[in-house]
Motif scaffolding. Structure first.
Motif, PDB file in Angstrom:
ATOM      1  N   ARG A 275     -30.386  -3.403 -49.901  1.00  0.00           N
ATOM      2  CA  ARG A 275     -31.529  -2.896 -50.325  1.00  0.00           C
ATOM      3  C   ARG A 275     -32.274  -3.626 -50.369  1.00  0.00           C
ATOM      4  N   ARG A 276     -32.156  -3.922 -51.489  1.00  0.00           N
ATOM      5  CA  ARG A 276     -32.494  -5.015 -52.612  1.00  0.00           C
ATOM      6  C   ARG A 276     -33.103  -6.677 -51.432  1.00  0.00           C
ATOM      7  N   LEU A 277     -31.846  -6.923 -50.891  1.00  0.00           N
ATOM      8  CA  LEU A 277     -31.392  -8.349 -49.907  1.00  0.00           C
ATOM      9  C   LEU A 277     -33.162  -8.294 -49.478  1.00  0.00           C
ATOM     10  N   ARG A 278     -33.070  -6.883 -48.597  1.00  0.00           N
ATOM     11  CA  ARG A 278     -33.596  -7.280 -47.296  1.00  0.00           C
ATOM     12  C   ARG A 278     -35.662  -6.520 -48.098  1.00  0.00           C
ATOM     13  N   ARG A 279     -35.317  -6.319 -49.341  1.00  0.00           N
ATOM     14  CA  ARG A 279     -36.833  -5.840 -49.613  1.00  0.00           C
ATOM     15  C   ARG A 279     -36.719  -7.705 -50.181  1.00  0.00           C
ATOM     16  N   GLN A 280     -36.041  -8.051 -50.608  1.00  0.00           N
ATOM     17  CA  GLN A 280     -36.648  -9.963 -50.951  1.00  0.00           C
ATOM     18  C   GLN A 280     -37.015 -10.695 -50.099  1.00  0.00           C
ATOM     19  N   GLY A 281     -36.100 -10.798 -48.613  1.00  0.00           N
ATOM     20  CA  GLY A 281     -36.606 -10.844 -47.776  1.00  0.00           C
ATOM     21  C   GLY A 281     -37.981 -11.579 -46.970  1.00  0.00           C
ATOM     22  N   LEU A 282     -38.631 -12.233 -46.145  1.00  0.00           N
ATOM     23  CA  LEU A 282     -38.798 -11.273 -45.469  1.00  0.00           C
ATOM     24  C   LEU A 282     -38.767 -11.409 -44.003  1.00  0.00           C
ATOM     25  N   LEU A 283     -39.328 -10.713 -43.541  1.00  0.00           N
ATOM     26  CA  LEU A 283     -38.842  -9.187 -42.242  1.00  0.00           C
ATOM     27  C   LEU A 283     -39.215 -10.260 -41.255  1.00  0.00           C
ATOM     28  N   ARG A 284     -38.401  -9.924 -40.266  1.00  0.00           N
ATOM     29  CA  ARG A 284     -38.839 -10.822 -38.881  1.00  0.00           C
ATOM     30  C   ARG A 284     -38.565 -10.028 -38.185  1.00  0.00           C
TER      31      ARG A 284
ATOM     32  N   HIS B  33     -37.461  -7.870 -33.971  1.00  0.00           N
ATOM     33  CA  HIS B  33     -37.638  -8.234 -32.775  1.00  0.00           C
ATOM     34  C   HIS B  33     -36.838  -7.104 -32.035  1.00  0.00           C
ATOM     35  N   VAL B  34     -37.270  -7.318 -30.471  1.00  0.00           N
ATOM     36  CA  VAL B  34     -36.602  -6.491 -29.417  1.00  0.00           C
ATOM     37  C   VAL B  34     -35.202  -5.361 -30.663  1.00  0.00           C
ATOM     38  N   ASP B  35     -33.996  -6.379 -30.826  1.00  0.00           N
ATOM     39  CA  ASP B  35     -33.123  -5.230 -30.722  1.00  0.00           C
ATOM     40  C   ASP B  35     -32.039  -6.061 -32.374  1.00  0.00           C
ATOM     41  N   HIS B  36     -33.178  -6.220 -33.679  1.00  0.00           N
ATOM     42  CA  HIS B  36     -32.385  -6.539 -34.558  1.00  0.00           C
ATOM     43  C   HIS B  36     -33.909  -6.785 -35.271  1.00  0.00           C
ATOM     44  N   TYR B  37     -33.329  -6.845 -36.612  1.00  0.00           N
ATOM     45  CA  TYR B  37     -34.235  -7.334 -37.817  1.00  0.00           C
ATOM     46  C   TYR B  37     -33.388  -8.385 -38.150  1.00  0.00           C
ATOM     47  N   GLN B  38     -34.686  -9.531 -38.403  1.00  0.00           N
ATOM     48  CA  GLN B  38     -34.123 -10.770 -39.165  1.00  0.00           C
ATOM     49  C   GLN B  38     -34.678 -11.140 -40.718  1.00  0.00           C
ATOM     50  N   ILE B  39     -34.059 -11.187 -41.540  1.00  0.00           N
ATOM     51  CA  ILE B  39     -34.576 -11.164 -42.940  1.00  0.00           C
ATOM     52  C   ILE B  39     -33.984 -12.097 -42.899  1.00  0.00           C
ATOM     53  N   GLN B  40     -34.972 -13.041 -43.797  1.00  0.00           N
ATOM     54  CA  GLN B  40     -34.956 -14.712 -44.694  1.00  0.00           C
ATOM     55  C   GLN B  40     -34.236 -14.497 -46.002  1.00  0.00           C
ATOM     56  N   LEU B  41     -33.731 -14.771 -45.571  1.00  0.00           N
ATOM     57  CA  LEU B  41     -34.022 -14.821 -48.246  1.00  0.00           C
ATOM     58  C   LEU B  41     -33.569 -16.044 -48.227  1.00  0.00           C
ATOM     59  N   PRO B  42     -35.310 -16.142 -49.128  1.00  0.00           N
ATOM     60  CA  PRO B  42     -35.687 -16.803 -50.614  1.00  0.00           C
ATOM     61  C   PRO B  42     -34.229 -18.108 -51.175  1.00  0.00           C
TER      62      PRO B  42
ATOM     63  N   SER C 108     -24.862  -9.714 -41.286  1.00  0.00           N
ATOM     64  CA  SER C 108     -24.884  -8.739 -40.572  1.00  0.00           C
ATOM     65  C   SER C 108     -24.768  -7.311 -41.574  1.00  0.00           C
ATOM     66  N   PHE C 109     -25.465  -6.451 -41.593  1.00  0.00           N
ATOM     67  CA  PHE C 109     -25.622  -5.099 -41.569  1.00  0.00           C
ATOM     68  C   PHE C 109     -26.338  -4.268 -40.496  1.00  0.00           C
ATOM     69  N   PHE C 110     -25.800  -3.109 -39.698  1.00  0.00           N
ATOM     70  CA  PHE C 110     -25.912  -2.836 -38.757  1.00  0.00           C
ATOM     71  C   PHE C 110     -26.985  -3.537 -38.057  1.00  0.00           C
ATOM     72  N   LYS C 111     -28.259  -3.403 -37.889  1.00  0.00           N
ATOM     73  CA  LYS C 111     -29.651  -4.014 -37.135  1.00  0.00           C
ATOM     74  C   LYS C 111     -30.464  -5.655 -37.613  1.00  0.00           C
ATOM     75  N   ASN C 112     -29.601  -5.058 -39.096  1.00  0.00           N
ATOM     76  CA  ASN C 112     -30.673  -6.158 -39.948  1.00  0.00           C
ATOM     77  C   ASN C 112     -29.127  -7.653 -39.847  1.00  0.00           C
ATOM     78  N   VAL C 113     -30.056  -8.930 -39.949  1.00  0.00           N
ATOM     79  CA  VAL C 113     -29.793 -10.278 -39.821  1.00  0.00           C
ATOM     80  C   VAL C 113     -30.174 -11.355 -40.919  1.00  0.00           C
ATOM     81  N   PHE C 114     -28.847 -11.153 -41.991  1.00  0.00           N
ATOM     82  CA  PHE C 114     -29.365 -11.969 -43.049  1.00  0.00           C
ATOM     83  C   PHE C 114     -29.222 -13.227 -43.666  1.00  0.00           C
ATOM     84  N   LEU C 115     -30.247 -13.987 -43.196  1.00  0.00           N
ATOM     85  CA  LEU C 115     -30.024 -15.534 -42.845  1.00  0.00           C
ATOM     86  C   LEU C 115     -30.690 -16.329 -44.348  1.00  0.00           C
TER      87      LEU C 115
END
Length: 466
Positions: free
Chosen positions: A114-123, A125-134, A141-148
């Protein structure tokens, strides 16, 4: 409970051996995924399954512990000490503490995500959320969240995203979360961790083969060793060093032939053996010498005994009964064979009927016929009396009609007082002294008062009648 857990782990180990020997090298990844989750879950319910078609005769060792009513003045107690309060079941403290700690660690790992999701830039998409980590090279990935991580190049992100989206579409996180919850409940079972690890491996094989990324490009990504990950057991990391060689080997492996699916049929003999074991019931009893005492049915035994005693009058029947040792054994904790038990029950029934015919002041009542189920209850009572003699150093003198079997459910109402111990089959010296003190205190209470000795599974009730 301990026996149940041991059976679960034994069945899970059996399923796992079949998987390692026959299935893990095949490329039927979805089948293997279903196998691991299904086998693990099935092993938890198999101990409670009993199919009539598989039933056979076994010893009465696995009988359910009954709840007994014992006449107070027939129990001779040893020395007593001062009375003590009910003891706490300390045996449950370790597993409960372990589960609590595992749950706390599980929550900590969820908090990290959850902390990583908050820290990243959330985008979105239709079938997932892409979180860009600084300032990161993380990829998972965790469920529909893809961390890159933002340090990844554009081509790397594109290939990794295709890989991670396979995890998202096929709900791989749900599998790992299931095993994570099992780790909270059964943290002491090493097989939970093994099943989770093998399932995670299958997820990576599925994503590698289903991403559509050319194999050459995947080799380059895996060999670059530039991607970081988080130490979280229920995420799908793109890069994990321990899986590097296995994933490359699977990418190079030719698809398994369809005939290899017949290997899954090897599961059937093992499953049949497990069902045979779990379905065994006590249709008969093994005697002390190990021979099965199931030669005659209930009806045949009753007919044989009735034929032997039908011509005897009251005096003759009393003489007949006096010549058999079984009537003396019924006042002890010795165990009768099924034939002797039926003989005792039938002659006692006939004796009471003759008394009711001769004497008008004898209360008329209908006595039940003996059955195999009643014999099993009798055997269970005998086993419990031996347990009391062994653990409480008591001497039980009783008659057959003074012992009544009741439900194992303890009724906390009325004048009953509960005395909890760790294990009724193995009382400590302190528990014995405290229990004897409670018995002494019970003597001074009103008729009908009782004391329940229990460990949560096995229960004995000692009740004051006189």
């Amino acid at each position: 409970m301990i026996r149940y857990l041991i059976e679960i782990m034994a069945f899970q180990l059996g399923f796992l051996i079949i998987y390692d020997l026959l299935l893990k090298k095949e490329t039927f990844f979805q089948w293997n995924r279903a196998y691991l989750i299904g086998a693990f879950s099935l092993a938890m319910v198999l101990p409670s399954i009993s199919l009539p078609v598989f039933r056979s005769t076994v010893t009465p060792d696995a009988l359910l512990y009954p709840h007994f009513l014992i006449q107070l003045d027939e129990v001779a107690l040893g020395p007593t000490s001062e009375a003590s309060h009910d003891t706490f079941p300390w045996a449950y403290l370790i597993p409960i503490t372990g589960s609590v700690l595992a749950l706390i660690w599980f929550v900590v790992k969820l908090t990290k995500i959850r902390r990583l999701r908050r820290q990243g830039l959330l985008r979105k998409h239709v079938d997932h959320y892409q979180i860009q980590l600084p300032d990161s090279e993380t990829a998972f990935s965790f469920f529909k969240n893809v961390f890159l991580g933002d340090r990844l190049t554009g081509s790397q992100k594109a290939s990794i995203l295709k890989h991670e989206l396979v995890h998202v579409r096929q709900w791989h996180s749900l599998d790992l979360l299931f095993f994570e919850l099992m780790r909270v409940m059964f943290w002491f079972n090493p097989l939970v961790y093994i099943y989770q690890k093998k399932t995670s491996e299958l997820h990576e094989y599925l994503a590698d083969t289903g991403s559509g990324v050319p194999k050459k490009e995947q080799y380059q990504l895996l060999l670059s060793e530039t991607f970081g990950t988080r130490d979280i057991s229920f995420i799908n990391p793109f890069y994990k060093k321990s899986l590097l060689k296995k994933r490359i080997d699977m990418l190079r492996k030719e698809p398994s032939g369809q005939l290899n699916k017949f290997k899954y049929l090897w599961l059937l003999p093992f499953l049949m053996g497990v069902l045979l074991y779990t379905s065994c019931e006590e249709d008969g009893i093994l005697e002390e010498n190990g021979k099965q005492d199931v030669t005659l049915s209930d009806e045949q035994l009753i007919a044989t005994i009735e034929n032997d005693i039908k011509g005897l009058d009251l005096n003759g029947l009393q003489v007949y009964m006096g010549t058999h040792d079984i009537y003396r054994k019924m006042g002890t904790i010795d165990q009768l064979t099924k034939e002797d038990y039926f003989l005792f029950a039938m002659t006692s029934k006939r004796h009471m009927e003759l008394l009711m015919e001769r004497y008008s002041d004898v209360k008329k009542r209908q006595l039940p016929l003996p059955t195999t189920q009643r014999y099993l209850s009798y055997m269970s009572r005998q086993k419990a009396f031996k347990s009391l003699d062994k653990n409480l150093d008591v001497s039980i003198e009783r008659r057959f009609d003074l012992v009544a079997m009741e439900s194992n459910v303890v009724d906390g109402g009325g004048a009953a007082k509960t005395f909890s111990v760790i294990n009724t089959a193995d009382l400590t010296g302190q528990e014995v002294r405290a229990f004897n003190a409670e018995i002494e205190a019970l003597k001074s209470l009103d008729k009908g008062s009782s004391l329940v000795l229990t460990d949560g599974k096995t229960s004995y009730t000692i009740s004051k009648r006189d």
